[in-house]
Design a protein around this motif. Structure first.
Motif, PDB file in Angstrom:
ATOM      1  N   VAL A  77       0.845  -1.200   0.000  1.00 55.61           N
ATOM      2  CA  VAL A  77       0.000   0.000   0.000  1.00 55.61           C
ATOM      3  C   VAL A  77       0.880   1.249   0.000  1.00 55.61           C
ATOM      4  O   VAL A  77       0.637   2.201  -0.755  1.00 55.61           O
ATOM      5  N   ARG A  78       1.923   1.247   0.828  1.00 52.86           N
ATOM      6  CA  ARG A  78       2.845   2.392   0.849  1.00 52.86           C
ATOM      7  C   ARG A  78       3.503   2.579  -0.521  1.00 52.86           C
ATOM      8  O   ARG A  78       3.675   3.702  -1.000  1.00 52.86           O
ATOM      9  N   TYR A 116       2.376   1.612  -3.563  1.00 51.78           N
ATOM     10  CA  TYR A 116       1.424   2.122  -4.549  1.00 51.78           C
ATOM     11  C   TYR A 116       1.066   3.580  -4.274  1.00 51.78           C
ATOM     12  O   TYR A 116       0.814   4.353  -5.199  1.00 51.78           O
ATOM     13  N   TYR A 117       1.042   3.945  -3.027  1.00 50.55           N
ATOM     14  CA  TYR A 117       0.814   5.354  -2.660  1.00 50.55           C
ATOM     15  C   TYR A 117       1.886   6.235  -3.295  1.00 50.55           C
ATOM     16  O   TYR A 117       1.581   7.260  -3.926  1.00 50.55           O
ATOM     17  N   GLU A 146      -4.766   6.251  -6.950  1.00 48.43           N
ATOM     18  CA  GLU A 146      -5.815   7.038  -6.307  1.00 48.43           C
ATOM     19  C   GLU A 146      -6.419   6.341  -5.101  1.00 48.43           C
ATOM     20  O   GLU A 146      -6.909   6.998  -4.182  1.00 48.43           O
ATOM     21  N   ARG A 175      -3.330   5.674   7.632  1.00 47.47           N
ATOM     22  CA  ARG A 175      -3.695   7.088   7.487  1.00 47.47           C
ATOM     23  C   ARG A 175      -2.665   7.996   8.146  1.00 47.47           C
ATOM     24  O   ARG A 175      -2.455   9.131   7.711  1.00 47.47           O
ATOM     25  N   LEU A 177       0.602   8.004   5.703  1.00 48.99           N
ATOM     26  CA  LEU A 177       0.485   8.465   4.322  1.00 48.99           C
ATOM     27  C   LEU A 177      -0.337   9.747   4.271  1.00 48.99           C
ATOM     28  O   LEU A 177      -1.549   9.732   4.513  1.00 48.99           O
ATOM     29  N   ALA A 218      -4.220  10.379   3.011  1.00 50.43           N
ATOM     30  CA  ALA A 218      -4.958   9.109   3.005  1.00 50.43           C
ATOM     31  C   ALA A 218      -6.216   9.230   3.858  1.00 50.43           C
ATOM     32  O   ALA A 218      -6.189   9.802   4.944  1.00 50.43           O
ATOM     33  N   PHE A 278      -6.387   8.169  -1.726  1.00 52.94           N
ATOM     34  CA  PHE A 278      -5.229   9.049  -1.591  1.00 52.94           C
ATOM     35  C   PHE A 278      -5.490  10.301  -2.419  1.00 52.94           C
ATOM     36  O   PHE A 278      -5.608  10.224  -3.643  1.00 52.94           O
ATOM     37  N   ARG A 296       7.678   9.822   2.053  1.00 56.30           N
ATOM     38  CA  ARG A 296       6.715   9.190   1.143  1.00 56.30           C
ATOM     39  C   ARG A 296       5.870  10.236   0.421  1.00 56.30           C
ATOM     40  O   ARG A 296       5.537  10.073  -0.761  1.00 56.30           O
ATOM     41  N   TRP A 297       5.528  11.311   1.108  1.00 53.07           N
ATOM     42  CA  TRP A 297       4.752  12.386   0.479  1.00 53.07           C
ATOM     43  C   TRP A 297       5.569  13.070  -0.615  1.00 53.07           C
ATOM     44  O   TRP A 297       5.052  13.378  -1.695  1.00 53.07           O
ATOM     45  N   ARG A 307       5.684  10.769  -3.626  1.00 56.87           N
ATOM     46  CA  ARG A 307       4.394  10.796  -4.326  1.00 56.87           C
ATOM     47  C   ARG A 307       4.256  12.078  -5.146  1.00 56.87           C
ATOM     48  O   ARG A 307       3.780  12.052  -6.286  1.00 56.87           O
TER      49      ARG A 307
END
Length: 338
Positions: free
Chosen positions: A82-83, A85-86, A91, A113, A116, A119, A133, A187-188, A191
């Motif tokens: 999940v992390r 794909y984020y 989406e 949440r 990420l 989220a 997301f 991570r942000w 992304r």
């Protein structure tokens, strides 16, 4: 099984056709038209990028991923994906199971949440949970996000070293608690880099080579963060004293300077700062090496060995600062390319 709506790259050669008034046209592949349900009159977005012309269907929808818990040995693997794909700009992620999930499993998935940014849980049933997301982007440039992570790191080095010097375990515990937040920032940022590359609707002042440099810089920062985590843990578990701590204080201060100058070299595309960091890092690593040899010579001294592990982590972080200015040098080189 992982189900993801994704693009498959195809390379085709097309010839320009001359039309009226010295204009030109090019036909689009049927498979591409069909893939995005385009028809006559559909809107296509164009974007020039360092010699490339990118086409985007205006009705394009980003990927949505589905993960089945039954197919994984551990919930940790699902959270890891999940992390991932984020970061890759999807989406939404839906996690399903053939049977009602355990309360602890749902609790762990809800915690995503906190990890990420953007989220939010939009749908939940006994056998599934869907996390959306958002694509809300900050007005600040990518450089500012990178710099904020570096400042965060420098503050952690400073406060962890203070905990070591003052023997304050409470400070060390508090500093260790910040490490999850810095991972969230990383991570942000990743992304944001991906979304900047794939969403032409976003304000985009970066070409694809520049974005690759940002990825390299962010990865080096993240590797440094991992070793910073070990540094903080060693500090927390140690109760040291003596003149050796003065050397650690000096080395940590120089590392803070390296982190900030390396990021400054990258964000300002300044080769002068790149060369300064390279020179200064060599001096710092020599100092670290001499100190390590001194500590290892006292191999029967438990405190010396703990200090050696601490200095080893400082040394590794120093190496990633060098990697960061390598990315900076590449970014400078890009500006001279057509």
């Amino acid at each position: 099984m992982v189900e993801l709506v994704a693009m498959s790259g195809k390379l085709e050669q097309r010839r320009l056709q001359s039309v009226a008034n010295n204009s030109f046209s090019i036909t689009l592949p049927k498979w591409w038209i069909k893939k995005y349900n385009l028809t006559k009159g559909s809107s296509i977005l164009l974007q020039e990028d360092k010699g490339f012309l990118k086409l985007f269907p205006s009705n394009r929808v980003e990927g949505r991923v589905t993960l089945n818990l039954d197919e994984f040995d551990s919930l940790d693997y699902v959270k890891y994906l999940v992390r991932t794909y984020y970061i890759q700009g999807v989406e939404a992620a839906t996690i399903t199971s053939s049977h009602p999930m355990k309360p602890d499993e749902k609790k762990e998935l809800r915690k995503l949440r906190e990890e990420l940014a953007g989220a939010e849980i939009v749908d939940e049933a006994p056998e599934s949970i869907t996390i959306n997301f958002t694509h809300i982007m900050e007005d600040q440039p990518l450089e500012a996000s990178l710099k904020s992570i570096a400042d965060f790191m420098a503050t952690i080095v400073r406060d962890a070293t203070r905990a070591l010097l003052e023997g304050e375990e409470d400070i060390a515990i508090e500093v260790e608690g910040r490490m999850e937040e810095i991972g969230r920032h990383y991570r942000w940022l990743m992304r944001r880099i991906v979304l900047t590359a794939i969403k032409p609707s976003l304000k985009n002042e970066y070409n694809f080579r520049d974005l690759i440099s940002f990825v390299l810089a962010a990865r080096d920062l993240y590797a440094a963060i991992r070793h910073l985590t070990y540094y903080v843990r060693y500090v927390r578990s140690s109760h040291l004293a003596g003149e050796d701590l003065d050397e650690v204080k000096d080395l940590s201060g120089k590392l803070i300077q390296l982190i900030r100058e390396a990021v400054e070299a990258f964000t300002t595309k300044n080769m002068g700062k790149v060369f300064w960091v390279l020179r200064f890092s060599r001096e710092v690593r020599r100092q670290q090496e001499v100190f390590l040899q001194k500590l290892f010579s006292r191999h029967e001294d438990k405190e010396a060995l703990i200090l050696a592990m601490i200095v080893q982590e400082l040394r590794r972080i120093t190496s990633y600062c060098v990697g960061l200015v390598d990315a900076a040098a590449n970014r400078v080189a890009i500006t001279s390319l057509p």
